[in-house]
Design a protein around this motif. Sequence first.
Motif, PDB file in Angstrom:
ATOM      1  N   TYR A 154       0.833  -1.093   0.087  1.00 61.61           N
ATOM      2  CA  TYR A 154       0.084   0.143  -0.188  1.00 61.61           C
ATOM      3  C   TYR A 154       1.045   1.474  -0.043  1.00 61.61           C
ATOM      4  O   TYR A 154       0.363   2.232   0.205  1.00 61.61           O
ATOM      5  CB  TYR A 154      -1.076   0.029   1.323  1.00 61.61           C
ATOM      6  N   ALA A 155       2.150   1.106  -0.180  1.00 61.81           N
ATOM      7  CA  ALA A 155       3.058   2.088  -0.053  1.00 61.81           C
ATOM      8  C   ALA A 155       3.299   3.141  -1.122  1.00 61.81           C
ATOM      9  O   ALA A 155       4.596   3.678  -1.193  1.00 61.81           O
ATOM     10  CB  ALA A 155       4.332   1.692   0.808  1.00 61.81           C
ATOM     11  N   ASP A 156       2.545   2.918  -2.061  1.00 65.17           N
ATOM     12  CA  ASP A 156       2.846   3.638  -3.611  1.00 65.17           C
ATOM     13  C   ASP A 156       1.478   3.752  -4.231  1.00 65.17           C
ATOM     14  O   ASP A 156       0.615   2.979  -4.456  1.00 65.17           O
ATOM     15  CB  ASP A 156       3.586   3.002  -4.307  1.00 65.17           C
ATOM     16  N   PRO A 157       1.147   5.067  -4.063  1.00 61.86           N
ATOM     17  CA  PRO A 157       1.740   6.480  -3.668  1.00 61.86           C
ATOM     18  C   PRO A 157       1.450   6.368  -2.325  1.00 61.86           C
ATOM     19  O   PRO A 157       0.414   5.891  -1.294  1.00 61.86           O
ATOM     20  CB  PRO A 157       1.010   7.460  -4.589  1.00 61.86           C
ATOM     21  N   LEU A 158       1.841   7.661  -1.514  1.00 62.26           N
ATOM     22  CA  LEU A 158       1.586   8.033  -0.326  1.00 62.26           C
ATOM     23  C   LEU A 158       1.154   9.560  -0.326  1.00 62.26           C
ATOM     24  O   LEU A 158       2.084  10.250  -1.175  1.00 62.26           O
ATOM     25  CB  LEU A 158       2.929   8.029   0.825  1.00 62.26           C
ATOM     26  N   TYR A 159       0.407  10.037   0.339  1.00 62.48           N
ATOM     27  CA  TYR A 159      -0.127  11.270   0.323  1.00 62.48           C
ATOM     28  C   TYR A 159       0.194  11.972   1.678  1.00 62.48           C
ATOM     29  O   TYR A 159       0.227  11.444   2.628  1.00 62.48           O
ATOM     30  CB  TYR A 159      -1.482  11.473   0.162  1.00 62.48           C
ATOM     31  N   VAL A 160       1.072  12.972   1.479  1.00 57.64           N
ATOM     32  CA  VAL A 160       1.793  13.757   2.611  1.00 57.64           C
ATOM     33  C   VAL A 160       1.358  15.172   2.503  1.00 57.64           C
ATOM     34  O   VAL A 160       0.967  15.738   1.665  1.00 57.64           O
ATOM     35  CB  VAL A 160       2.910  13.531   2.346  1.00 57.64           C
ATOM     36  N   VAL A 161       1.750  16.066   3.605  1.00 55.48           N
ATOM     37  CA  VAL A 161       1.536  17.246   3.674  1.00 55.48           C
ATOM     38  C   VAL A 161       2.853  18.243   2.995  1.00 55.48           C
ATOM     39  O   VAL A 161       4.032  17.595   3.551  1.00 55.48           O
ATOM     40  CB  VAL A 161       1.441  17.651   5.156  1.00 55.48           C
ATOM     41  N   CYS A 162       2.600  18.952   2.201  1.00 54.32           N
ATOM     42  CA  CYS A 162       3.629  19.585   1.491  1.00 54.32           C
ATOM     43  C   CYS A 162       4.415  20.301   2.595  1.00 54.32           C
ATOM     44  O   CYS A 162       3.741  21.303   3.149  1.00 54.32           O
ATOM     45  CB  CYS A 162       3.135  20.508   0.311  1.00 54.32           C
ATOM     46  N   PRO A 163       5.955  20.365   2.639  1.00 55.31           N
ATOM     47  CA  PRO A 163       6.289  21.033   3.497  1.00 55.31           C
ATOM     48  C   PRO A 163       6.453  22.825   3.262  1.00 55.31           C
ATOM     49  O   PRO A 163       6.687  23.518   4.040  1.00 55.31           O
ATOM     50  CB  PRO A 163       7.859  20.477   3.458  1.00 55.31           C
ATOM     51  N   ARG A 164       6.159  22.933   2.039  1.00 59.06           N
ATOM     52  CA  ARG A 164       6.325  24.337   1.357  1.00 59.06           C
ATOM     53  C   ARG A 164       4.992  25.032   1.886  1.00 59.06           C
ATOM     54  O   ARG A 164       5.022  26.095   2.145  1.00 59.06           O
ATOM     55  CB  ARG A 164       6.621  24.503  -0.018  1.00 59.06           C
ATOM     56  N   CYS A 165       3.992  24.369   1.016  1.00 63.24           N
ATOM     57  CA  CYS A 165       2.615  25.284   1.198  1.00 63.24           C
ATOM     58  C   CYS A 165       1.592  24.490   1.963  1.00 63.24           C
ATOM     59  O   CYS A 165       0.469  25.081   2.391  1.00 63.24           O
ATOM     60  CB  CYS A 165       2.108  25.269  -0.059  1.00 63.24           C
ATOM     61  N   GLY A 166       1.855  23.369   2.641  1.00 60.02           N
ATOM     62  CA  GLY A 166       0.819  22.727   3.463  1.00 60.02           C
ATOM     63  C   GLY A 166      -0.298  22.097   2.857  1.00 60.02           C
ATOM     64  O   GLY A 166      -1.395  21.664   3.477  1.00 60.02           O
ATOM     65  N   SER A 167      -0.467  22.100   1.407  1.00 59.33           N
ATOM     66  CA  SER A 167      -1.481  21.396   0.556  1.00 59.33           C
ATOM     67  C   SER A 167      -0.939  19.805   0.413  1.00 59.33           C
ATOM     68  O   SER A 167       0.141  19.343   0.992  1.00 59.33           O
ATOM     69  CB  SER A 167      -1.434  22.018  -0.595  1.00 59.33           C
ATOM     70  N   ARG A 168      -1.990  19.187  -0.020  1.00 58.94           N
ATOM     71  CA  ARG A 168      -1.462  17.674  -0.375  1.00 58.94           C
ATOM     72  C   ARG A 168      -0.473  17.563  -1.254  1.00 58.94           C
ATOM     73  O   ARG A 168      -0.543  17.912  -2.347  1.00 58.94           O
ATOM     74  CB  ARG A 168      -2.908  16.950  -0.763  1.00 58.94           C
TER      75      ARG A 168
END
Length: 194
Positions: A21-35
């Motif tokens: 299940y590890a592809d893709p992973l959805y994360v918080v963007c470190p620059r803008c905070g979006s997905r």
Amino acid sequence: MSGTERTGGRHLDGGRPLAAYADPLYVVCPRCGSRATVMTRPDLPELRYYAELRFRPRRLTCGDCALTREWTAERRGNALIGVRLGGPDDPFFGLPLWLQTPCRGKVLWAYNERHLDAVEAHVAATLRERGSGPAMSMVACLPAWVKAAGNRDDVLRAVERLRAQHADPHHRPSAAYGHETPRRTADLYAGPPY
């Protein structure tokens, strides 16, 4: 592998490991905070084993601010050091996962929709069966509080909150604040898997 199947109140664990299940992973963007999305690079050969996903080069991309970053496994001699999967943070870049929410005093998290579907299918089932797959399947490794029948309603409500979070790629989940962690390494892989 057939993966996890759910028919009515029955759930059969097909033995898929968490790495599946590890592809893709959805994360918080470190620059803008979006997905943002963390995926294996598309130019690699076809996957042979799910375990390879812990070592394959990854690319972080954010559709909102156009941030991109690359990750490659650390080398020690001829061996690669992979990441350890699990927890509410992305193991490759150390960023909070997008799909996470408080539940029963803990954090329920998922890498993506397929992962969330598999957790929901298992939790919602009144009859849970193990298939002939490996003992270390993702479902077998779920925390006891997620699998407890007494927590079913709370966990299913949390799953619905995660689905709503996924639908809004601009609203950072409240559970994702303040716990960015460094990448956790796992074990060595003898020789490159790709």
